[in-house]
Design a protein around this motif. Structure first.
Motif, PDB file in Angstrom:
ATOM      1  N   VAL A 116      44.649  36.658 -76.362  1.00  9.42           N
ATOM      2  CA  VAL A 116      45.351  35.889 -75.387  1.00  9.42           C
ATOM      3  C   VAL A 116      44.508  36.229 -73.973  1.00  9.42           C
ATOM      4  N   VAL A 117      44.167  35.351 -73.451  1.00  6.99           N
ATOM      5  CA  VAL A 117      43.627  35.504 -72.302  1.00  6.99           C
ATOM      6  C   VAL A 117      44.461  34.887 -71.039  1.00  6.99           C
ATOM      7  N   ARG A 118      44.314  35.388 -69.975  1.00  6.85           N
ATOM      8  CA  ARG A 118      45.039  35.136 -68.839  1.00  6.85           C
ATOM      9  C   ARG A 118      44.368  34.828 -67.400  1.00  6.85           C
ATOM     10  N   GLY A 119      44.886  33.812 -66.703  1.00 10.53           N
ATOM     11  CA  GLY A 119      44.316  33.449 -65.524  1.00 10.53           C
ATOM     12  C   GLY A 119      42.885  32.810 -65.635  1.00 10.53           C
ATOM     13  N   ARG A 120      42.447  32.122 -64.514  1.00 10.63           N
ATOM     14  CA  ARG A 120      41.273  31.612 -64.624  1.00 10.63           C
ATOM     15  C   ARG A 120      39.988  32.279 -64.922  1.00 10.63           C
ATOM     16  N   ASP A 121      40.099  33.653 -64.790  1.00  6.89           N
ATOM     17  CA  ASP A 121      38.759  34.415 -65.150  1.00  6.89           C
ATOM     18  C   ASP A 121      38.876  34.334 -66.629  1.00  6.89           C
ATOM     19  N   GLY A 122      39.984  34.645 -67.216  1.00  9.55           N
ATOM     20  CA  GLY A 122      40.100  34.710 -68.815  1.00  9.55           C
ATOM     21  C   GLY A 122      39.515  33.576 -69.342  1.00  9.55           C
ATOM     22  N   VAL A 123      40.322  32.406 -68.530  1.00  7.98           N
ATOM     23  CA  VAL A 123      39.709  31.126 -69.322  1.00  7.98           C
ATOM     24  C   VAL A 123      38.132  30.693 -69.323  1.00  7.98           C
ATOM     25  N   ARG A 124      37.765  30.856 -67.937  1.00  8.14           N
ATOM     26  CA  ARG A 124      36.264  31.136 -67.723  1.00  8.14           C
ATOM     27  C   ARG A 124      35.505  31.794 -69.120  1.00  8.14           C
ATOM     28  N   GLY A 125      35.980  33.078 -69.224  1.00  5.17           N
ATOM     29  CA  GLY A 125      35.355  33.548 -70.313  1.00  5.17           C
ATOM     30  C   GLY A 125      35.367  33.269 -71.716  1.00  5.17           C
ATOM     31  N   LEU A 126      36.676  32.671 -71.927  1.00  3.89           N
ATOM     32  CA  LEU A 126      36.563  32.099 -73.181  1.00  3.89           C
ATOM     33  C   LEU A 126      35.818  30.853 -73.286  1.00  3.89           C
ATOM     34  N   PHE A 127      35.812  30.053 -72.521  1.00  4.15           N
ATOM     35  CA  PHE A 127      34.831  28.853 -72.357  1.00  4.15           C
ATOM     36  C   PHE A 127      33.570  29.108 -72.555  1.00  4.15           C
ATOM     37  N   THR A 128      33.004  30.186 -71.406  1.00  2.73           N
ATOM     38  CA  THR A 128      31.718  30.341 -71.440  1.00  2.73           C
ATOM     39  C   THR A 128      31.231  30.750 -73.009  1.00  2.73           C
ATOM     40  N   THR A 129      32.052  31.481 -73.663  1.00  2.00           N
ATOM     41  CA  THR A 129      31.925  31.985 -75.057  1.00  2.00           C
ATOM     42  C   THR A 129      31.553  30.664 -76.185  1.00  2.00           C
ATOM     43  N   LEU A 130      32.708  29.821 -75.814  1.00  2.00           N
ATOM     44  CA  LEU A 130      32.953  28.617 -76.908  1.00  2.00           C
ATOM     45  C   LEU A 130      31.690  27.515 -76.634  1.00  2.00           C
ATOM     46  N   LEU A 131      31.268  27.431 -75.345  1.00  2.00           N
ATOM     47  CA  LEU A 131      30.308  26.558 -75.052  1.00  2.00           C
ATOM     48  C   LEU A 131      28.974  27.008 -75.484  1.00  2.00           C
ATOM     49  N   GLY A 132      28.848  28.428 -75.333  1.00  2.00           N
ATOM     50  CA  GLY A 132      27.423  29.207 -75.892  1.00  2.00           C
ATOM     51  C   GLY A 132      27.293  28.781 -77.452  1.00  2.00           C
ATOM     52  N   GLU A 133      28.517  28.764 -78.042  1.00  2.00           N
ATOM     53  CA  GLU A 133      28.441  28.325 -79.571  1.00  2.00           C
ATOM     54  C   GLU A 133      28.308  26.920 -79.648  1.00  2.00           C
ATOM     55  N   LEU A 134      28.722  26.064 -78.979  1.00  2.00           N
ATOM     56  CA  LEU A 134      28.597  24.632 -78.998  1.00  2.00           C
ATOM     57  C   LEU A 134      27.595  24.107 -77.876  1.00  2.00           C
ATOM     58  N   PRO A 135      26.548  24.310 -77.611  1.00  2.00           N
ATOM     59  CA  PRO A 135      25.963  23.763 -76.572  1.00  2.00           C
ATOM     60  C   PRO A 135      25.480  22.135 -76.723  1.00  2.00           C
ATOM     61  N   ASP A 136      25.868  21.218 -75.813  1.00  2.00           N
ATOM     62  CA  ASP A 136      25.623  20.095 -76.102  1.00  2.00           C
ATOM     63  C   ASP A 136      26.292  19.244 -77.139  1.00  2.00           C
ATOM     64  N   ILE A 154      34.565  19.868 -70.127  1.00  2.00           N
ATOM     65  CA  ILE A 154      33.980  20.270 -71.267  1.00  2.00           C
ATOM     66  C   ILE A 154      32.820  19.685 -71.607  1.00  2.00           C
ATOM     67  N   GLY A 155      32.942  18.332 -71.654  1.00  2.00           N
ATOM     68  CA  GLY A 155      31.563  17.696 -71.831  1.00  2.00           C
ATOM     69  C   GLY A 155      30.557  17.815 -71.010  1.00  2.00           C
ATOM     70  N   ALA A 156      30.591  18.223 -69.949  1.00  2.00           N
ATOM     71  CA  ALA A 156      29.473  18.680 -68.965  1.00  2.00           C
ATOM     72  C   ALA A 156      29.196  20.008 -68.999  1.00  2.00           C
ATOM     73  N   GLY A 157      30.059  20.778 -69.831  1.00  2.00           N
ATOM     74  CA  GLY A 157      29.628  22.116 -69.755  1.00  2.00           C
ATOM     75  C   GLY A 157      29.803  23.087 -68.662  1.00  2.00           C
ATOM     76  N   ASP A 158      30.748  22.643 -67.892  1.00  2.00           N
ATOM     77  CA  ASP A 158      30.921  23.114 -66.635  1.00  2.00           C
ATOM     78  C   ASP A 158      32.408  23.957 -66.665  1.00  2.00           C
ATOM     79  N   VAL A 159      32.037  25.374 -66.585  1.00  2.00           N
ATOM     80  CA  VAL A 159      33.274  26.183 -66.895  1.00  2.00           C
ATOM     81  C   VAL A 159      33.877  26.574 -65.570  1.00  2.00           C
ATOM     82  N   ASP A 160      33.316  26.325 -64.510  1.00  2.00           N
ATOM     83  CA  ASP A 160      34.090  26.496 -63.273  1.00  2.00           C
ATOM     84  C   ASP A 160      35.220  25.225 -63.180  1.00  2.00           C
ATOM     85  N   ALA A 161      34.510  23.985 -63.673  1.00  2.00           N
ATOM     86  CA  ALA A 161      35.711  22.834 -63.353  1.00  2.00           C
ATOM     87  C   ALA A 161      36.577  23.074 -64.425  1.00  2.00           C
TER      88      ALA A 161
END
Length: 115
Positions: A40-60, A16-23
């Protein structure tokens, strides 16, 4: 040998600190479930999407996790994140981590935009 819940979480925090959604997604089981008040999100693809959005709101963002309570394969945390244009001062998550993967997570937070 599978990673311990603590090892999984430390990797999760670093990703999360590195902003690496794949990791981040790699820490979750293929059939993981992540529950928020909005969805509710399911699986790695759902998690990837949720964190892409969250980290987009909170870059760095600067992340702080003052509360970490492990009990066997369950982890409870309270956290904050502060970025240039948004912050979270009241994040609360619960994780179930088994066999070296996050199986279930609940998340509740209030995102405050600063612009």
């Amino acid at each position: 040998m599978a990673r311990t819940p603590q090892e999984v979480f430390e990797h999760h925090v670093a990703a999360i600190g590195a902003g690496d959604v794949d990791a981040i997604a790699a820490d979750y089981a293929e059939d993981a479930v992540l529950i928020t008040p909005e969805q509710v999100v399911r699986g790695r693809d759902g998690v990837r999407g949720l964190f892409t959005t969250l980290l987009g709101e909170l870059p760095d963002a600067v992340w702080d996790i003052p509360t970490r309570v492990f009990e066997d394969d369950v982890l409870f945390i309270e956290w904050t994140a502060v970025a240039e244009k948004a912050r979270v001062l009241d994040g609360v998550d619960t994780f179930v981590i088994r066999d070296g993967e996050i199986r279930l997570q609940t998340v509740r937070l209030t995102l405050e935009r600063l612009d």
